[in-house]
Design a protein around this motif. Structure first.
Motif, mmCIF file in Angstrom:
data_model
loop_
_atom_site.group_PDB
_atom_site.id
_atom_site.type_symbol
_atom_site.label_atom_id
_atom_site.label_comp_id
_atom_site.label_asym_id
_atom_site.label_seq_id
_atom_site.Cartn_x
_atom_site.Cartn_y
_atom_site.Cartn_z
ATOM 1 N N LEU A 3 -94.532 77.422 -51.428
ATOM 2 C CA LEU A 3 -95.505 78.405 -50.963
ATOM 3 C C LEU A 3 -96.481 77.757 -49.986
ATOM 4 C CD1 LEU A 3 -96.366 80.288 -54.292
ATOM 5 C CD2 LEU A 3 -94.798 81.008 -52.488
ATOM 6 N N PRO A 4 -97.095 78.545 -49.113
ATOM 7 C CA PRO A 4 -98.061 77.984 -48.166
ATOM 8 C C PRO A 4 -99.296 77.410 -48.863
ATOM 9 C CG PRO A 4 -97.358 80.197 -47.499
ATOM 10 C CD PRO A 4 -96.851 79.980 -48.891
ATOM 11 N N LEU A 5 -100.051 76.646 -48.101
ATOM 12 C CA LEU A 5 -101.348 76.121 -48.538
ATOM 13 C C LEU A 5 -102.397 76.863 -47.723
ATOM 14 C CD1 LEU A 5 -100.309 72.361 -48.532
ATOM 15 C CD2 LEU A 5 -100.465 73.868 -50.526
ATOM 16 N N LEU A 6 -102.939 77.922 -48.298
ATOM 17 C CA LEU A 6 -103.754 78.869 -47.536
ATOM 18 C C LEU A 6 -105.016 79.216 -48.308
ATOM 19 C CD1 LEU A 6 -103.756 80.728 -44.972
ATOM 20 C CD2 LEU A 6 -102.761 82.504 -46.421
ATOM 21 N N GLY A 7 -106.165 78.929 -47.720
ATOM 22 C CA GLY A 7 -107.416 79.297 -48.353
ATOM 23 C C GLY A 7 -108.435 78.174 -48.314
ATOM 24 N N PRO A 8 -109.545 78.321 -49.064
ATOM 25 C CA PRO A 8 -110.603 77.307 -49.051
ATOM 26 C C PRO A 8 -110.318 76.152 -49.992
ATOM 27 C CG PRO A 8 -111.230 79.114 -50.484
ATOM 28 C CD PRO A 8 -109.897 79.496 -49.883
ATOM 29 N N PHE A 9 -110.904 75.007 -49.676
ATOM 30 C CA PHE A 9 -110.928 73.886 -50.615
ATOM 31 C C PHE A 9 -112.200 74.057 -51.455
ATOM 32 C CE2 PHE A 9 -108.312 72.288 -47.201
ATOM 33 C CZ PHE A 9 -107.343 71.525 -47.836
ATOM 34 N N ASP A 10 -112.039 74.449 -52.701
ATOM 35 C CA ASP A 10 -113.208 74.736 -53.525
ATOM 36 C C ASP A 10 -114.111 73.522 -53.697
ATOM 37 O OD1 ASP A 10 -112.544 77.365 -53.854
ATOM 38 O OD2 ASP A 10 -111.501 77.074 -55.761
ATOM 39 N N GLY A 11 -113.537 72.330 -53.690
ATOM 40 C CA GLY A 11 -114.342 71.129 -53.897
ATOM 41 C C GLY A 11 -115.021 70.612 -52.649
ATOM 42 N N LEU A 12 -114.743 71.227 -51.506
ATOM 43 C CA LEU A 12 -115.335 70.760 -50.251
ATOM 44 C C LEU A 12 -115.663 71.978 -49.378
ATOM 45 C CD1 LEU A 12 -116.182 68.212 -48.770
ATOM 46 C CD2 LEU A 12 -113.899 68.101 -47.758
ATOM 47 N N PRO A 13 -116.822 72.585 -49.574
ATOM 48 C CA PRO A 13 -117.181 73.781 -48.808
ATOM 49 C C PRO A 13 -117.132 73.526 -47.303
ATOM 50 C CG PRO A 13 -118.736 73.416 -50.606
ATOM 51 C CD PRO A 13 -117.867 72.193 -50.533
ATOM 52 N N GLY A 14 -116.776 74.572 -46.599
ATOM 53 C CA GLY A 14 -116.681 74.488 -45.145
ATOM 54 C C GLY A 14 -115.317 74.079 -44.644
ATOM 55 N N TRP A 28 -111.096 74.731 -44.824
ATOM 56 C CA TRP A 28 -110.062 75.706 -45.153
ATOM 57 C C TRP A 28 -108.703 75.168 -44.708
ATOM 58 C CZ3 TRP A 28 -111.812 80.670 -46.960
ATOM 59 C CH2 TRP A 28 -113.199 80.846 -46.880
ATOM 60 N N SER A 29 -107.659 75.635 -45.375
ATOM 61 C CA SER A 29 -106.296 75.233 -45.006
ATOM 62 C C SER A 29 -105.485 76.443 -44.561
ATOM 63 C CB SER A 29 -105.591 74.575 -46.192
ATOM 64 O OG SER A 29 -104.226 74.314 -45.880
ATOM 65 N N ALA A 30 -104.712 76.236 -43.517
ATOM 66 C CA ALA A 30 -103.714 77.216 -43.073
ATOM 67 C C ALA A 30 -102.475 76.422 -42.676
ATOM 68 C CB ALA A 30 -104.229 78.050 -41.905
ATOM 69 N N THR A 31 -101.875 75.751 -43.670
ATOM 70 C CA THR A 31 -100.760 74.845 -43.414
ATOM 71 C C THR A 31 -99.541 75.248 -44.236
ATOM 72 O OG1 THR A 31 -101.601 73.319 -45.110
ATOM 73 C CG2 THR A 31 -102.253 72.897 -42.841
ATOM 74 N N LEU A 89 -102.079 80.851 -53.440
ATOM 75 C CA LEU A 89 -101.778 79.982 -52.308
ATOM 76 C C LEU A 89 -102.852 78.922 -52.082
ATOM 77 C CD1 LEU A 89 -100.586 82.749 -49.795
ATOM 78 C CD2 LEU A 89 -99.254 81.546 -51.535
ATOM 79 N N ALA A 90 -103.845 78.857 -52.964
ATOM 80 C CA ALA A 90 -104.966 77.930 -52.787
ATOM 81 C C ALA A 90 -104.475 76.515 -52.513
ATOM 82 C CB ALA A 90 -105.853 77.934 -54.030
ATOM 83 N N PRO A 91 -105.029 75.845 -51.504
ATOM 84 C CA PRO A 91 -104.525 74.515 -51.136
ATOM 85 C C PRO A 91 -104.773 73.448 -52.190
ATOM 86 C CG PRO A 91 -106.503 75.048 -49.896
ATOM 87 C CD PRO A 91 -106.097 76.298 -50.603
#
Length: 401
Positions: free
Chosen positions: A327-338, A340-343, A373-375
């Motif tokens: 599955l894709p890696l799509l969305g925010p990194f909860d541990g590092l605000p600011g 996002w992944s779209a990979t 899909l959370a990275p």
């Protein structure tokens, strides 16, 4: 108040996302890519271009539906130069054994549940749909998806870029991202290789196989494994219009495409070849290795009707991403605000994924299944095990489940 957004990567995902975000109030969008203008050094530049709507998970089917709508819109509005960006050629999945036919029957039932047009066909009709690619002597049956299609990723990427620029997005070609600016546990911008800091309120990694390198410099693991993959083209022949369907042989892990003036074939039926992105250079491509690719391609070519088997005129060893669950890696990194992944996103899902991510970044509802899909969904799992799982999935990327 202006919201500064930096997207790293100007392939079909990054360009589609720029188009989505630049149309939103207050967004100032900058897209970085180390490729020169008009060149696609990443996986977009050699994507086979299959756009199949029925996915192995409902969230993928939803992203593919949205992607097809976007590609149709671009193509219908003739916002392209050099031909059609998306053609509804259909897709034909071919079974050569009774067991494989049962898989197709399950796929047909799944398509009906998703309200997607699909029909089982006999070997004669399968060969009639794709006479250069399907051998009626070996085919047992086929499953035809008339709404699937093929994309010319380069044309669609250029069209998305033009639309993004018309909405105010800025594309910085030949600009290499070298690191992330992190203060107080938040990403505040992107450092370029020339020492320039580009401030950002939000940074999106849309750099495909190179995404983990930049993420690692911020202490974040992006569980994406680059792998190399063989695709070959035959010699030119008289162009056909309309083009025939994209063809897949799921049990053989092979697929073929009618490119109009030549045929192409690819295969996943070989030992996976992981690639170290840091050693790859600037392009998502490697030299042709000989074996095991030669043998795998020969086996795939043997699936074609004897009269249309070809000697490869062009051999491509492209590199793309696999993940531990396909599955894709799509969305925010909860541990590092600011950040996002779209990979790990294919042409099949690119525009839909961009629209979903833009909605999430704007605080809206990204759609059913987006959270899956959370990275960082694999956080805490050993990197070696994640890599092994990703490589196990490689052979089944084009297999029907």
């Amino acid at each position: 108040m202006t919201r500064r957004i930096v997207i790293v990567g100007a392939g079909i995902v990054g360009s589609s996302l720029a188009r989505e975000l630049a149309g939103r109030d207050g967004c100032q969008v900058t897209v970085l890519d180390r490729s020169p203008a008009g060149r696609l050094y990443g996986s977009t530049g050699h994507a086979p271009g299959y756009v199949g709507v029925l996915g192995e998970a409902p969230v993928l089917t939803g992203l593919a539906r949205a992607t097809v709508r976007s590609y149709r819109e671009i193509t219908d509005e003739h916002d392209l130069t050099g031909g059609a960006g998306f053609e509804e050629t259909g897709c034909l999945e071919v079974a050569t054994t009774p067991a494989a036919y049962e898989t197709l029957a399950r796929r047909a039932a799944a398509a009906e549940e998703e309200d997607l047009a699909a029909r089982l066909v006999g070997p004669g009709e399968a060969a009639a749909l794709a006479p250069r690619l399907v051998d009626p002597e070996t085919a047992v049956a086929g499953l035809y998806f008339p709404g699937d299609g093929t994309a010319r990723a380069g044309l669609l990427t250029a069209a998305q870029r033009r639309r993004a620029e018309a909405r105010g997005a800025r594309f910085a070609d030949g600009a290499e991202a070298a690191g992330l600016e992190i203060r107080a546990g938040r990403v505040h911008g992107v450092w370029l290789a020339d020492g320039t800091l580009l401030p950002a309120d939000d940074t999106v990694l849309a750099s495909g196989i190179w995404g983990p390198l930049l993420a690692a410099r911020a202490g974040v693991e992006l569980p994406l494994t680059p792998v190399s993959h063989p695709y070959v083209y035959g010699g030119p022949h008289q162009a056909r219009h309309p083009r025939g369907p994209f063809v897949r042989w799921p049990e053989h892990h092979a697929y073929a495409r009618d490119h109009g003036d030549r045929d192409g074939i690819g295969t996943y039926d070989h030992v996976p070849r992981p690639v170290a992105a840091a050693e790859l250079g600037v392009q998502a491509e490697e030299p042709w290795p000989g074996e095991p690719f030669d043998g795998a391609v020969a086996a795939a070519l043997a699936l074609l009707p004897p009269a249309h088997r070809f000697t490869p005129a062009v051999r491509l060893n492209g590199v793309f991403s696999v993940t531990p669950d396909n599955l894709p890696l799509l969305g925010p990194f909860d541990g590092l605000p600011g950040l996002w992944s779209a990979t790990a996103i294919w042409v099949t899902h690119a525009a839909g994924a961009a629209a979903a991510l833009a909605e999430a970044m704007d605080g809206g509802e990204a759609g059913a299944g987006f959270a899956a899909l959370a990275p960082d969904r694999f956080a805490g799992e050993p990197a070696g095990e994640l890599r092994r799982r990703a490589l196990r999935h490689y052979r089944d990327i084009y297999a029907a489940g």
